[in-house]
Design an enzyme around this catalytic site. Structure first.
Site, PDB file in Angstrom:
ATOM      1  CG  ASP A 173     -97.614 -48.619 -63.493  1.00 12.05           C
ATOM      2  OD1 ASP A 173     -96.449 -48.960 -63.245  1.00 12.05           O
ATOM      3  OD2 ASP A 173     -98.599 -49.375 -63.338  1.00 12.05           O
ATOM      4  CE1 TYR A 190    -103.068 -53.507 -64.613  1.00 13.35           C
ATOM      5  CE2 TYR A 190    -102.073 -51.410 -65.168  1.00 13.35           C
ATOM      6  CZ  TYR A 190    -102.243 -52.450 -64.282  1.00 13.35           C
ATOM      7  OH  TYR A 190    -101.590 -52.413 -63.067  1.00 13.35           O
ATOM      8  CE  LYS A 248     -97.579 -52.606 -63.214  1.00 14.68           C
ATOM      9  NZ  LYS A 248     -98.730 -51.912 -63.822  1.00 14.68           N
ATOM     10  CG  HIS A 258     -98.865 -57.609 -63.361  1.00 13.70           C
ATOM     11  ND1 HIS A 258     -99.626 -57.079 -64.374  1.00 13.70           N
ATOM     12  CD2 HIS A 258     -99.306 -57.018 -62.226  1.00 13.70           C
ATOM     13  CE1 HIS A 258    -100.494 -56.200 -63.860  1.00 13.70           C
ATOM     14  NE2 HIS A 258    -100.319 -56.156 -62.561  1.00 13.70           N
ATOM     15  CG  LEU A 283    -105.156 -42.130 -53.976  1.00 16.48           C
ATOM     16  CD1 LEU A 283    -106.000 -41.427 -55.037  1.00 16.48           C
ATOM     17  CD2 LEU A 283    -104.688 -41.141 -52.915  1.00 16.48           C
ATOM     18  CE  LYS A 340    -109.172 -45.209 -63.097  1.00 20.50           C
ATOM     19  NZ  LYS A 340    -110.548 -45.115 -62.545  1.00 20.50           N
ATOM     20  CB  SER A 341    -108.057 -39.842 -61.435  1.00 17.03           C
ATOM     21  OG  SER A 341    -109.341 -39.258 -61.566  1.00 17.03           O
ATOM     22  NE  ARG A 401    -112.505 -37.549 -57.951  1.00 16.36           N
ATOM     23  CZ  ARG A 401    -113.374 -38.553 -57.835  1.00 16.36           C
ATOM     24  NH1 ARG A 401    -113.195 -39.675 -58.519  1.00 16.36           N
ATOM     25  NH2 ARG A 401    -114.412 -38.433 -57.041  1.00 16.36           N
ATOM     26  CG  ASN A 418    -104.936 -37.273 -57.768  1.00 13.94           C
ATOM     27  OD1 ASN A 418    -105.545 -36.759 -56.829  1.00 13.94           O
ATOM     28  ND2 ASN A 418    -105.403 -38.336 -58.427  1.00 13.94           N
TER      29      ASN A 418
HETATM   30  P1  NDP Z   1    -105.686 -45.726 -56.682  1.00 13.38           P
HETATM   31  O1  NDP Z   1    -105.295 -45.946 -55.264  1.00 13.38           O
HETATM   32  O2  NDP Z   1    -104.840 -44.876 -57.548  1.00 13.38           O
HETATM   33  O3  NDP Z   1    -107.175 -45.172 -56.664  1.00 13.38           O
HETATM   34  C1  NDP Z   1    -107.941 -44.966 -57.825  1.00 13.38           C
HETATM   35  C2  NDP Z   1    -109.339 -44.588 -57.393  1.00 13.38           C
HETATM   36  O4  NDP Z   1    -109.297 -43.365 -56.653  1.00 13.38           O
HETATM   37  C3  NDP Z   1    -110.290 -44.357 -58.544  1.00 13.38           C
HETATM   38  O5  NDP Z   1    -111.548 -44.854 -58.118  1.00 13.38           O
HETATM   39  C4  NDP Z   1    -110.356 -42.836 -58.679  1.00 13.38           C
HETATM   40  O6  NDP Z   1    -111.612 -42.430 -59.136  1.00 13.38           O
HETATM   41  C5  NDP Z   1    -110.157 -42.400 -57.252  1.00 13.38           C
HETATM   42  N1  NDP Z   1    -109.459 -41.111 -57.160  1.00 13.38           N
HETATM   43  C6  NDP Z   1    -108.286 -40.771 -57.732  1.00 13.38           C
HETATM   44  N2  NDP Z   1    -107.948 -39.516 -57.399  1.00 13.38           N
HETATM   45  C7  NDP Z   1    -108.927 -39.051 -56.609  1.00 13.38           C
HETATM   46  C8  NDP Z   1    -109.144 -37.811 -55.961  1.00 13.38           C
HETATM   47  N3  NDP Z   1    -108.274 -36.796 -56.066  1.00 13.38           N
HETATM   48  N4  NDP Z   1    -110.272 -37.660 -55.214  1.00 13.38           N
HETATM   49  C9  NDP Z   1    -111.158 -38.679 -55.096  1.00 13.38           C
HETATM   50  N5  NDP Z   1    -111.002 -39.872 -55.682  1.00 13.38           N
HETATM   51  C10 NDP Z   1    -109.898 -40.064 -56.439  1.00 13.38           C
HETATM   52  O7  NDP Z   1    -105.925 -47.172 -57.303  1.00 13.38           O
HETATM   53  P2  NDP Z   1    -105.322 -48.050 -58.483  1.00 13.38           P
HETATM   54  O8  NDP Z   1    -105.653 -49.446 -58.100  1.00 13.38           O
HETATM   55  O9  NDP Z   1    -105.744 -47.600 -59.797  1.00 13.38           O
HETATM   56  O10 NDP Z   1    -103.734 -47.887 -58.348  1.00 13.38           O
HETATM   57  C11 NDP Z   1    -102.962 -46.967 -59.097  1.00 13.38           C
HETATM   58  C12 NDP Z   1    -102.115 -47.663 -60.124  1.00 13.38           C
HETATM   59  O11 NDP Z   1    -101.303 -48.671 -59.527  1.00 13.38           O
HETATM   60  C13 NDP Z   1    -102.931 -48.451 -61.168  1.00 13.38           C
HETATM   61  O12 NDP Z   1    -103.583 -47.622 -62.095  1.00 13.38           O
HETATM   62  C14 NDP Z   1    -101.853 -49.327 -61.741  1.00 13.38           C
HETATM   63  O13 NDP Z   1    -101.045 -48.597 -62.633  1.00 13.38           O
HETATM   64  C15 NDP Z   1    -101.083 -49.711 -60.482  1.00 13.38           C
HETATM   65  N6  NDP Z   1    -101.558 -51.005 -59.932  1.00 13.38           N
HETATM   66  C16 NDP Z   1    -100.691 -52.073 -59.990  1.00 13.38           C
HETATM   67  C17 NDP Z   1    -101.033 -53.296 -59.482  1.00 13.38           C
HETATM   68  C18 NDP Z   1    -100.058 -54.416 -59.536  1.00 13.38           C
HETATM   69  O14 NDP Z   1    -100.436 -55.571 -59.248  1.00 13.38           O
HETATM   70  N7  NDP Z   1     -98.828 -54.181 -59.889  1.00 13.38           N
HETATM   71  C19 NDP Z   1    -102.380 -53.553 -58.899  1.00 13.38           C
HETATM   72  C20 NDP Z   1    -103.212 -52.365 -58.855  1.00 13.38           C
HETATM   73  C21 NDP Z   1    -102.788 -51.145 -59.331  1.00 13.38           C
HETATM   74  P3  NDP Z   1    -111.885 -41.834 -60.628  1.00 13.38           P
HETATM   75  O15 NDP Z   1    -111.066 -42.656 -61.593  1.00 13.38           O
HETATM   76  O16 NDP Z   1    -113.347 -42.048 -60.793  1.00 13.38           O
HETATM   77  O17 NDP Z   1    -111.500 -40.395 -60.602  1.00 13.38           O
END
Ligand code: NDP
Length: 279
Positions: free
Chosen positions: A50, A55, A80, A113, A195, A235-236, A241, A245
């Protein structure tokens, strides 16, 4: 390539195409790290990516798919439309840019978007999306951050019902009414920030429940999404992780524990309010 792909269920969209229910989000992955990070996700078995024009990392996504050795049709790719490219013609032109950057002939899913209601361009934009669908350059089209009033307008005035609506959704913002709206109109629910951008992972109720299943809080929350029927793509940037996940297809939360998580709904957003956000 090691893979858990077969365990990820497919969800059928309203135009008959299918999408893996679990994928990988690349928001905030820096462009120079995207190819390696997405490569790690593909290695771990993810087959749904995604991304978005805003981005600025579509090239890295395309590069990772190419160097994975996977066929294009083995990976589901969503992008998007950038907020500043809303409009009929500009939506079509913007997709051409995405296809070039992703190094592909088509995307599996193209989303508006944000609705940006104050600009009142999403209906015209959607008519451009309908043309794109007919051209085959997107296999499915949908929206993101649309509220019921925005969806009502598309359904009343356009020809094609969006295949998905991608919305902020996690235990602290469960979007019960919007999910019910989607279900009654054949629109699949995609959950962004599943998350809550890691905000929820220290919650004592979630960590205790996770311990009961011998899982992390992240795995517990992601499993909750899957059992709710949400399409989800955490996302990570951290390889361990990324693997953790997706490792959620060998356990199941019981009904009582689902209800415990349901009670955490607080109507709390981490991102902008779609009714007022103006790009
Ligand atoms: P998430 O809810 O997926 O959280 C990401 C955060 O969680 C990062 O800081 C990551 O840290 C941390 N994390 C991930 N897995 C773990 C784990 N197992 N343990 C501990 N910490 C963890 O947030 P996003 O906002 O990135 O949402 C996911 C996706 O949704 C985006 O990447 C995007 O594709 C989409 N999105 C769409 C939007 C829209 O307007 N349409 C807006 C926002 C997001 P680290 O990376 O350091 O591991």
């Amino acid at each position: 390539m090691s893979t858990t792909t077969n365990q990820v269920p497919d969800v059928e969209l309203n135009n008959g195409t299918t999408i893996p229910q679990f994928g990988f989000g690349v928001f905030q992955i820096p462009p120079e790290r995207t190819a390696d990070t997405v490569g790690a996700a593909l290695e771990a078995g993810y087959r749904h990516l995604d991304t978005a024009q805003m981005y600025e990392n579509e090239e890295g996504v395309g590069e990772a798919i190419k160097s994975s050795g996977l066929d294009r049709d083995e990976v589901f790719v969503t992008t998007k439309l950038a907020n500043d490219a809303q409009g009929h013609d500009s939506a079509i032109t913007a997709l051409e840019g995405s296809l070039r950057r992703l190094n592909t002939d088509y995307v599996d899913l193209y989303l508006i978007h944000w609705p940006l209601p104050a600009q009142d361009r999403y209906l015209r934009t959607w008519r451009g999306f309908e043309e794109i669908l007919r051209s085959g350059k997107a296999k499915a089209i949908g929206v993101s951050n649309f509220q019921p009033a925005h969806l009502d307008r598309l359904i009343e005035e356009a020809e094609i019902v969006p295949a998905v609506n991608q919305i902020e959704l996690h235990p602290a913002l469960q979007q019960t009414e919007l999910r019910a709206y989607h279900q009654s109109h054949g629109i699949a629910t995609e959950a962004w920030s599943p998350l809550a951008q890691a905000d929820l992972l220290g919650d004592p109720i979630l960590t205790e429940l996770a311990g009961k299943y011998g899982r992390s809080a992240a795995q517990l929350v992601l499993r909750w999404h899957v059992q709710l029927g949400n399409i989800v793509f955490p996302k990570s940037g951290t390889p361990a992780r990324i693997r953790e996940n997706i490792d959620i297809f060998d356990f199941e939360l019981d009904a009582e524990d689902l209800r415990v998580i349901d009670k955490l709904d607080a109507g709390r957003r981490t991102g902008p309010d779609p009714d007022t956000f103006n790009g």
